[in-house]
Scaffold this motif. Structure first.
Motif, short mmCIF file in Angstrom:
data_model
loop_
_atom_site.label_atom_id
_atom_site.label_comp_id
_atom_site.label_asym_id
_atom_site.label_seq_id
_atom_site.Cartn_x
_atom_site.Cartn_y
_atom_site.Cartn_z
N ILE A 55 0.77 -1.21 -0.17
CA ILE A 55 -0.01 -0.02 0.15
C ILE A 55 0.91 1.12 0.03
O ILE A 55 2.03 1.58 0.94
N ARG A 56 0.68 2.02 -1.06
CA ARG A 56 1.69 3.26 -1.17
C ARG A 56 0.90 4.39 -0.46
O ARG A 56 -0.35 4.77 -0.94
N VAL A 57 1.53 5.12 0.47
CA VAL A 57 0.96 5.98 1.23
C VAL A 57 1.72 7.30 1.15
O VAL A 57 2.84 7.41 0.87
N ALA A 58 1.06 8.42 1.28
CA ALA A 58 1.69 9.81 1.33
C ALA A 58 0.96 10.82 2.28
O ALA A 58 -0.12 10.64 2.52
N VAL A 59 1.87 11.60 2.73
CA VAL A 59 1.26 12.57 4.03
C VAL A 59 1.57 13.86 3.53
O VAL A 59 3.12 14.11 3.17
N ALA A 60 0.81 15.03 3.34
CA ALA A 60 1.28 16.22 3.07
C ALA A 60 0.54 17.13 4.23
O ALA A 60 -0.65 17.03 4.44
N HIS A 61 1.32 17.95 4.60
CA HIS A 61 0.54 19.11 5.60
C HIS A 61 0.98 20.53 4.99
O HIS A 61 2.26 20.73 4.62
N GLY A 62 0.18 21.36 5.12
CA GLY A 62 0.19 22.84 4.60
C GLY A 62 -0.19 22.63 3.06
O GLY A 62 -0.10 21.68 2.41
N LEU A 63 -1.10 23.64 2.80
CA LEU A 63 -1.82 23.50 1.46
C LEU A 63 -0.85 23.26 0.29
O LEU A 63 -0.98 22.95 -0.67
N GLY A 64 0.28 24.24 0.66
CA GLY A 64 1.08 24.22 -0.77
C GLY A 64 1.85 23.03 -0.86
O GLY A 64 2.09 22.52 -2.01
N ASN A 65 2.08 22.27 0.19
CA ASN A 65 2.51 20.69 -0.06
C ASN A 65 1.51 19.84 -0.74
O ASN A 65 1.82 18.97 -1.54
N ALA A 66 0.42 20.07 -0.06
CA ALA A 66 -0.83 19.41 -0.80
C ALA A 66 -1.13 19.75 -1.98
O ALA A 66 -1.10 18.69 -2.85
N ARG A 67 -0.83 20.95 -2.64
CA ARG A 67 -0.80 21.30 -4.21
C ARG A 67 0.16 20.37 -5.03
O ARG A 67 -0.12 19.96 -5.91
N LYS A 68 1.50 20.58 -4.17
CA LYS A 68 2.60 19.91 -4.93
C LYS A 68 2.29 18.27 -5.26
O LYS A 68 2.28 17.74 -6.21
N LEU A 69 1.66 17.76 -3.92
CA LEU A 69 1.27 16.22 -4.08
C LEU A 69 0.35 15.97 -5.11
O LEU A 69 0.49 15.01 -5.92
N LEU A 70 -0.71 16.81 -5.09
CA LEU A 70 -1.65 16.45 -6.27
C LEU A 70 -1.56 16.60 -7.42
O LEU A 70 -1.84 16.15 -8.39
N ASP A 71 -0.62 17.97 -7.63
CA ASP A 71 -0.38 17.97 -9.20
C ASP A 71 0.59 16.92 -9.55
O ASP A 71 0.52 16.54 -10.60
N SER A 72 1.57 16.35 -8.69
CA SER A 72 2.17 15.03 -9.14
C SER A 72 1.25 13.89 -9.41
O SER A 72 1.69 12.98 -10.30
N ILE A 73 0.12 13.94 -8.77
CA ILE A 73 -0.55 12.92 -9.24
C ILE A 73 -1.62 13.08 -10.46
O ILE A 73 -1.73 12.17 -11.25
N ARG A 74 -1.87 14.17 -10.37
CA ARG A 74 -2.79 14.80 -11.61
C ARG A 74 -1.83 14.34 -13.11
O ARG A 74 -2.45 13.96 -13.98
N SER A 75 -0.45 14.90 -12.84
CA SER A 75 0.21 14.78 -14.18
C SER A 75 0.78 13.15 -14.19
O SER A 75 1.33 12.69 -15.35
N GLY A 76 0.34 12.30 -13.49
CA GLY A 76 0.61 10.92 -13.58
C GLY A 76 1.93 10.36 -12.92
O GLY A 76 2.38 9.19 -13.17
N GLU A 77 2.55 11.34 -12.77
CA GLU A 77 4.10 11.17 -12.25
C GLU A 77 3.96 10.06 -10.75
O GLU A 77 4.72 9.32 -10.70
N LYS A 78 2.89 10.29 -9.83
CA LYS A 78 3.07 9.49 -8.67
C LYS A 78 1.54 8.87 -8.63
O LYS A 78 0.70 9.19 -9.02
N GLN A 79 1.68 7.64 -7.98
CA GLN A 79 0.62 6.89 -7.70
C GLN A 79 0.71 6.34 -6.13
O GLN A 79 1.67 5.93 -5.64
N TYR A 80 -0.59 6.53 -5.49
CA TYR A 80 -0.64 6.06 -4.02
C TYR A 80 -2.05 5.33 -3.95
O TYR A 80 -2.99 5.65 -4.75
N GLU A 81 -2.10 4.74 -2.98
CA GLU A 81 -3.33 4.25 -2.54
C GLU A 81 -4.13 4.81 -1.41
O GLU A 81 -5.44 5.05 -1.25
#
Lengths: 581, 162
Positions: free
Chosen positions: A467-493
């Motif tokens: 199970i691939r997990v990620a944790v982000a705190h602070g909305l700037g980090n949340a944005r970075k994380l979601l952008d990387s998922i949107r672009s297909g660069e990262k996958q998590y469960e």
């Protein structure tokens, strides 16, 4: 590391290259006053409070942005410097609403402190003062620009740290003010109510909406049965308001204080957190097993939820449908608990004490009710609770340590760590691992998701499945994380997101810490430690082993994710405009 | 925070198309906001919230930042110009001769502030610097018409001609 030698007030100082004069001076035990500077958030050099003399240089320089250089000689408190600072401050004060006695930040205001430290004894400049309208339409945040010094700390936090950008500097010259676009009320903008602007504000220009009077009224009303619940992060910081060291947990004294304030029942939102784990854990397992929408993203942080609705509406189906812990607990109190104890839920008044001002907005969302009963009737911040305690003549330090009320007296260690970044993830993994492996797993601590790094990743193997997990705190980090998922660069469960940097322990409703303390302390880590130590001491550390929770499901909900559980404990989300409500 | 009545936005599909092309050509460039705002003002004549929102979304810059820039520079206007553009000269000679009072009277008559436009789009009001007609002070212009040696009482009569 390259080191640089310089002299400050004649004292030889050696610091790493890249340090600012401000940082070098602090290491040498010299305090340079600041106003617009805030570590990790705001370094603009605009307020001129930190100016210093550099021998041989033409003009005074702002120490907060001036990098050290080999051989320079700095004077931090020469007569020229002191006069410059004082004049600047006097000018600032000449257009400032100086009603300190009735200000919420009285005795906790950086402008007031500066005024004292710089020896301002009168305001020599008497000129026009701009009268600004107070924006109190938001359920969470009040903006009073009459107290604003245009330091831009709020703008920098909102725009650069949180990447929300609900406010900015508008107009120019004397008419300049911090405002939302088209001067609309904050409640009409894309403000997510995280309150990090309040935590950043050096004065009383940004404050929480004060709901203490509503709580006092409810307590005084003999018709009302008033129940209070406190979020995990409150105990980690409330003590600071009464002189305790940062990071001192005050759970027992807090429970005692709440009882003395006159609440009929004193409960712990940690129990709500345990319910959240039951529901969210089940949701994760079902989505993994049945090919549901992944990654599943946690939904406990109302600032994050509104941010997602504005900026990432394509991720709304990824959000867990779980209400946040205090909303769940409120719903349980007005149904299960009311029934069991023969109480009329219409007469119940549930107060949540939260480290958060976004919870005020959340509790007023129309979805947050069941059969016309609001889950939670009033939300107050940690700061407001401290205020109530002071106003009631309760000597906090001399209180005995008391426990929460029965039932729900003991929540789990899993519930308490909800207040720190990574805590919801860790709590969920403890339960999900046991359920999927169908046995009691020894592993309790998931250190890979702890700590204050902006984005944390891990792969956890449970029942032969990664199970691939990620944790982000602070909305700037949340944005970075979601952008990387949107672009297909990262996958998590599975992903945990908290709106505030550090998580709830450094939420927008927590005791306010001044810029100097921010420099001297790792606030996020120190407050989080208070929670992790409570987890270590807890008798039960997994949510599903909490006997009150076991009973709650046996007597009332049946199974996690049952029809009744969905009616009371789950919610839905709405896509919003990107820049307006 | 009370909302003032304003002229409804009447942007066309063609104007939007034009703006989108400008935004597209600037995407990814640093310092794109100001040239795009200039282009947008050329296309629409002014920069209302609808236009600023398109720019904010297109360039990925918060609307509050766009609004901050627009209100900082005087060459940008968030209000449209009216069918009749009123200019009241606040140059030294006119000011000494009482053009300040005339400006106040106009604000009162039209219910708008300097830089604004009446909700029906008929009149917009600007305060100008010296227009070189000091001999006629105090002076007001409406489009190409010049009115000199004004008194406060003349204003209503003049407006009734439009």
């Amino acid at each position: 590391m390259d080191m640089v030698n310089l002299k400050i007030n004649g004292q030889a100082v050696t610091v790493p290259a890249g340090y600012t004069i401000l940082e070098a001076a602090r290491e040498a035990g010299i305090d340079i006053p600041t106003l617009c500077y805030l570590k990790d958030a705001s370094q603009t050099g605009s307020c001129r409070m930190c100016v210093v003399e550099i021998v041989g240089a033409r003009a005074l320089q702002a120490a907060c942005v001036y990098p050290v250089a080999e051989g320079i000689e700095v004077l931090t408190h020469s007569p020229k410097v002191k006069q410059a600072r004082k004049s600047t401050l006097e000018l600032l004060l000449s257009n400032h609403d100086r009603s300190c006695l009735t200000c919420v930040r009285n005795k906790n205001c950086e402008l007031q402190t500066l005024s004292e430290e710089l020896g301002v004894s009168e305001i020599p400049f008497q000129g026009e003062m701009i009268k600004r309208e107070i924006d109190d339409l938001s359920p969470s945040i009040v903006r009073n620009n009459n107290k604003c010094v245009l330091c831009r700390r709020c703008v920098n936090v909102c725009k650069n740290v949180q990447t929300v950008g609900a406010i900015d500097v508008t107009e120019r010259g004397f008419k300049s003010q911090i405002a939302s676009p088209f001067n609309m009320p904050l409640s009409d903008s894309n403000c997510v109510n995280c309150g990090q602007c309040i935590a950043a504000c050096p004065t009383g220009a940004l404050t929480e909406k004060d709901n203490t009077a509503d709580v006092f009224d409810a307590i005084a009303d003999p018709e009302k049965y008033v129940i209070v619940q406190t979020a995990p992060a409150v105990r980690a910081a409330l003590g600071e308001e009464f002189g305790y060291e940062i990071g001192t947990p005050v759970t027992g004294k807090m429970a005692a204080a709440l009882r003395r304030l006159g609440f009929d029942r004193v409960f712990d939102t940690d129990t709500g957190a345990d319910i959240t784990i039951m529901e969210e854990g089940t949701e994760l397992i079902e989505r993994i097993k049945n090919g549901g929408k992944l990654p599943l993203i946690t939904s406990c942080s109302p600032g994050w939820i509104k941010f997602c609705e504005h900026s990432f509406p394509d991720f709304l189906d990824n959000l867990s449908s779980c209400k946040s812990p205090h909303q769940m607990f409120g719903a349980v109190l007005k149904s299960y608990y009311a029934k069991k104890h023969n109480l009329d839920p219409k007469k119940m008044f549930v107060v949540s004490v939260m480290p958060c001002v976004a919870k005020k907005f959340e509790s007023q969302r129309e979805e947050m009710e069941h059969e016309h009963l609001r889950d939670v009737d009033c939300v107050i911040s940690t700061r407001e609770l401290a205020k109530m305690i002071r106003q009631s003549g309760i000597n906090f330090k001399s209180l005995p340590d008391e426990k929460f009320d029965i039932p729900f007296e003991e929540a789990t260690g899993a519930g308490v760590i909800f207040g720190a970044t990574g805590g919801v993830m860790e709590a969920a993994l403890r339960t999900v691992a046991d359920v999927l492996e169908n046995k009691n797993i020894d592993k309790l601590e998931y250190h890979e998701v702890r700590g204050t790094e902006g984005i944390k990743e891990a792969t956890v193997n449970i029942a032969g499945k990664d199970i691939r997990v990620a944790v982000a705190h602070g909305l700037g980090n949340a944005r970075k994380l979601l952008d990387s998922i949107r672009s297909g660069e990262k996958q998590y469960e599975f992903i945990e997101i908290m709106a505030c940097p550090g998580g709830c322990v450094t939420g927008g409703g927590q005791p306010i810490v001044n810029a100097k303390t921010y420099m001297e302390h790792d606030l996020k880590a120190e407050r989080a430690k208070a929670l992790y130590s409570e987890d270590e001491r807890a008798a039960i550390r997994k949510s599903h082993e909490n006997p009150d929770i076991v009973l709650l499901y046996k007597e009332f909900f049946g199974e996690p994710g049952s029809h009744l559980a969905h009616e009371l404990l789950h919610t839905h989300y709405t896509a919003r405009n990107r820049y307006t409500k | 925070m009370e909302e003032k009545k304003r002229m409804p936005f009447k942007g066309t599909k063609e104007q939007e198309q034009q703006l989108m092309e400008v935004i597209e050509s600037y995407k990814g460039t640093d310092g794109a906001v100001i040239p795009v705002l200039h282009a947008a003002q050329d296309i629409y004549g002014y920069l209302p919230i609808e236009v600023q929102t398109m720019i904010a979304e297109g360039l990925n810059v918060p609307l509050a930042e766009i609004y901050g820039i627009v209100t900082f520079y005087t060459q940008f206007s968030i209000n449209p110009k009216g069918q009749y553009k009123i200019g009241v000269c606040l140059g030294t000679a006119c000011y000494v001769k009482g053009s300040g009072d005339i400006l106040e009277k106009i604000k009162e008559l039209l219910g708008i502030d300097v830089g604004e436009c009446t909700p029906d789009g008929k009149f917009s009001l600007d305060a100008t610097r010296c227009i070189g007609a000091c001999g006629l002070a105090p002076v007001m212009t409406i489009n190409d018409d010049v009115y000199g040696r004004l008194t406060v009482d003349d204003v209503a009569d003049i407006f009734s001609k439009y």
